[in-house]
Design a protein around this motif. Structure first.
Motif, PDB file in Angstrom:
ATOM      1  N   VAL A   1       0.830  -1.205   0.000  1.00 17.66           N
ATOM      2  CA  VAL A   1       0.000   0.000   0.000  1.00 17.66           C
ATOM      3  C   VAL A   1       0.872   1.265   0.000  1.00 17.66           C
ATOM      4  CG1 VAL A   1      -1.753   1.282   1.294  1.00 17.66           C
ATOM      5  CG2 VAL A   1      -1.885  -1.213   1.151  1.00 17.66           C
ATOM      6  N   ASP A   2       1.927   1.296   0.821  1.00 19.68           N
ATOM      7  CA  ASP A   2       2.744   2.501   0.943  1.00 19.68           C
ATOM      8  C   ASP A   2       4.209   2.121   0.724  1.00 19.68           C
ATOM      9  OD1 ASP A   2       3.933   4.867   1.544  1.00 19.68           O
ATOM     10  OD2 ASP A   2       3.459   4.829   3.682  1.00 19.68           O
ATOM     11  N   ARG A   3       4.642   2.215  -0.534  1.00 18.84           N
ATOM     12  CA  ARG A   3       6.009   1.776  -0.858  1.00 18.84           C
ATOM     13  C   ARG A   3       7.069   2.630  -0.157  1.00 18.84           C
ATOM     14  NH1 ARG A   3       8.117   1.233  -6.207  1.00 18.84           N
ATOM     15  NH2 ARG A   3       7.501   3.391  -6.419  1.00 18.84           N
ATOM     16  N   LYS A   4       6.741   3.944  -0.003  1.00 15.58           N
ATOM     17  CA  LYS A   4       7.714   4.847   0.623  1.00 15.58           C
ATOM     18  C   LYS A   4       8.066   4.400   2.044  1.00 15.58           C
ATOM     19  CE  LYS A   4       6.023   8.804   0.628  1.00 15.58           C
ATOM     20  NZ  LYS A   4       5.076   9.564  -0.105  1.00 15.58           N
ATOM     21  N   SER A   5       7.121   3.697   2.673  1.00 18.71           N
ATOM     22  CA  SER A   5       7.371   3.283   4.054  1.00 18.71           C
ATOM     23  C   SER A   5       8.563   2.332   4.146  1.00 18.71           C
ATOM     24  CB  SER A   5       6.131   2.610   4.648  1.00 18.71           C
ATOM     25  OG  SER A   5       5.908   1.361   4.010  1.00 18.71           O
ATOM     26  N   LEU A   6       8.962   1.748   3.026  1.00 22.09           N
ATOM     27  CA  LEU A   6      10.118   0.851   3.048  1.00 22.09           C
ATOM     28  C   LEU A   6      11.407   1.624   3.304  1.00 22.09           C
ATOM     29  CD1 LEU A   6       9.191  -1.481   0.052  1.00 22.09           C
ATOM     30  CD2 LEU A   6       8.770  -1.833   2.480  1.00 22.09           C
ATOM     31  N   LEU A   7      11.346   2.947   3.128  1.00 20.69           N
ATOM     32  CA  LEU A   7      12.519   3.778   3.406  1.00 20.69           C
ATOM     33  C   LEU A   7      12.328   4.569   4.697  1.00 20.69           C
ATOM     34  CD1 LEU A   7      13.247   5.114  -0.205  1.00 20.69           C
ATOM     35  CD2 LEU A   7      14.637   3.505   1.105  1.00 20.69           C
ATOM     36  N   ARG A   8      11.434   4.107   5.554  1.00 15.92           N
ATOM     37  CA  ARG A   8      11.131   4.913   6.744  1.00 15.92           C
ATOM     38  C   ARG A   8      12.344   5.087   7.648  1.00 15.92           C
ATOM     39  NH1 ARG A   8       8.709   0.100   7.826  1.00 15.92           N
ATOM     40  NH2 ARG A   8       6.571   0.673   7.394  1.00 15.92           N
ATOM     41  N   PHE A   9      13.302   4.171   7.567  1.00 20.07           N
ATOM     42  CA  PHE A   9      14.489   4.303   8.410  1.00 20.07           C
ATOM     43  C   PHE A   9      15.726   4.729   7.618  1.00 20.07           C
ATOM     44  CE2 PHE A   9      11.895   1.396  10.998  1.00 20.07           C
ATOM     45  CZ  PHE A   9      11.933   2.076  12.200  1.00 20.07           C
ATOM     46  N   SER A  10      15.615   4.813   6.321  1.00 18.80           N
ATOM     47  CA  SER A  10      16.846   5.041   5.540  1.00 18.80           C
ATOM     48  C   SER A  10      16.618   6.013   4.389  1.00 18.80           C
ATOM     49  CB  SER A  10      17.377   3.699   5.014  1.00 18.80           C
ATOM     50  OG  SER A  10      16.349   2.987   4.326  1.00 18.80           O
ATOM     51  N   GLY A  11      16.008   7.142   4.700  1.00 18.22           N
ATOM     52  CA  GLY A  11      15.680   8.111   3.651  1.00 18.22           C
ATOM     53  C   GLY A  11      16.744   9.149   3.377  1.00 18.22           C
ATOM     54  N   ALA A  12      17.887   9.097   4.106  1.00 19.60           N
ATOM     55  CA  ALA A  12      18.978  10.037   3.804  1.00 19.60           C
ATOM     56  C   ALA A  12      19.699   9.568   2.543  1.00 19.60           C
ATOM     57  CB  ALA A  12      19.930  10.123   4.987  1.00 19.60           C
ATOM     58  N   HIS A  13      20.871  10.127   2.279  1.00 16.41           N
ATOM     59  CA  HIS A  13      21.648   9.798   1.081  1.00 16.41           C
ATOM     60  C   HIS A  13      20.816  10.009  -0.192  1.00 16.41           C
ATOM     61  CE1 HIS A  13      23.641   7.327   4.312  1.00 16.41           C
ATOM     62  NE2 HIS A  13      24.691   7.941   3.789  1.00 16.41           N
ATOM     63  N   GLY A  14      19.855  10.932  -0.129  1.00 15.69           N
ATOM     64  CA  GLY A  14      19.068  11.273  -1.320  1.00 15.69           C
ATOM     65  C   GLY A  14      18.039  10.233  -1.709  1.00 15.69           C
TER      66      GLY A  14
END
Ligand code: SF4
Ligand code: SF4
Ligand code: SF4
Length: 305
Positions: free
Chosen positions: A283-296
């Motif tokens: 449902v929310d693909r962005k949530s897969l980067l909830r802990f690792s959204g730095a480094h662009g």
């Protein structure tokens, strides 16, 4: 003379420091071997010294520095540069410091949108920084994006034993213990091969017999739960069952990617494909980067590559 330890926190919640304090009695033996020269959670310490008027702030010298939190505004940057200048060995402590962590979720908006929409409209007091938007950086950075670090120790928070083991290794001039490969590596659940072909809703409970150990429960990914164990660095459970799996809930990815520079979103899509699960059912693909959204890795919509 005892080796000196210095702690700092940037865009952080203090969980990483509390984790170290949670180490309990063995911490006392460790503390006996060092002198803590700076630790905002525990000590009142002035950030300026009259003899260094040339510096915006001045922190004490230390053999080992530990910095938690992401880098979100100019004050963080100033403190971080001073820590780097004063600490012989710098440890990025916790996933906010190593990969941006939860604070980097804000990278999906521009700074202007973050200030106007998120902070100004929230229920909490935004503080005086709202009056000086130029103090905010364009996004939340991990520590290693701004200064070189000798050791990266992810985890939200890292296990107390891991923090202590790394400090011990540095004090003894030993090799820093290597990270485990992935959460799956120490997970004892039963793998039976491909199972569900779509992702079930997040709040669905896993199927298991509460009277049976975790080793009798089927792998949660095979059950169609979005378990990020395959793409998340291991270590949260030591050599035993990973922490969330002990509670029979899926890994949410809090130790960040397995490989340095890895992308948990892309890696998870590959892991789902290998397990015969359609990634479009997330449902929310962005949530897969909830802990690792730095480094662009997380960017405002208009800037996405
Ligand atoms: S890594 Fe987790 S525990 Fe540590 S500062 Fe960030 S949010 Fe808090
Ligand atoms: S996907 Fe999750 S449940 Fe399955 S082996 Fe990996 S960590 Fe365990
Ligand atoms: S199982 Fe995953 S989310 Fe849970 S503590 Fe371990 S690394 Fe973090």
């Amino acid at each position: 003379m005892k080796p000196k330890l210095s702690f700092e926190w940037l865009h952080a919640c203090s969980g990483c420091e509390i984790a170290l304090l949670n180490y309990g009695e063995p911490l006392l033996a460790l503390l006996n071997r060092v002198e803590i020269v700076h630790f905002p959670l525990l000590m009142d310490h002035k950030y300026t010294r009259p003899e260094r008027e040339d510096l915006p702030l001045s922190l004490p010298e230390a053999d080992i520095g530990l910095v938690s939190g992401g880098v979100a505004h100019q004050e963080h940057l100033t403190v971080l540069h001073e820590m780097r200048r004063q600490c012989r060995t710098l440890i990025a402590l916790g996933t906010c410091a190593t990969h941006g962590g939860i604070p980097a979720m804000r990278n999906q908006w521009s700074t202007a949108d973050t200030l106007q929409t998120v902070l100004a409209a929230g229920d909490t007091e935004p503080g005086p920084m709202l009056d000086e938007p130029s103090l905010f950086l364009d996004r939340v950075y991990s520590v290693d994006e701004k200064v070189p670090v000798e050791v990266s120790l992810p985890g939200c928070p890292p296990q107390p034993e891991l923090i202590a083991a790394i400090i011990e290794a540095l004090l003894n001039k030993d090799t820093v213990p290597p990270a485990n490969k992935s959460v799956c590596e120490t997970c004892p659940t039963l793998r039976k091969g491909k199972g569900q072909t779509t992702i079930r809703r997040f709040l669905d409970n896993a199927d298991y017999d509460r009277d049976q150990p975790v080793s009798r429960m089927r792998c949660l990914l095979e059950q169609g739960l979005l378990c990020m164990g395959p793409v998340t660095a291991g270590g949260c459970g030591g050599k035993d069952t990973p922490l969330c799996l002990r509670a029979r809930v899926p890994c949410r990815g809090c130790y960040g990617p397995v490989r340095p520079g890895g992308n948990q979103l892309l890696d998870m899509k590959n892991a789902l494909a290998s397990n015969g699960i359609d990634h479009r059912s997330i449902v929310d693909r962005k949530s897969l980067l909830r802990f690792s959204g730095a480094h662009g890795l997380i960017q405002p919509a208009g800037k996405r590559r």
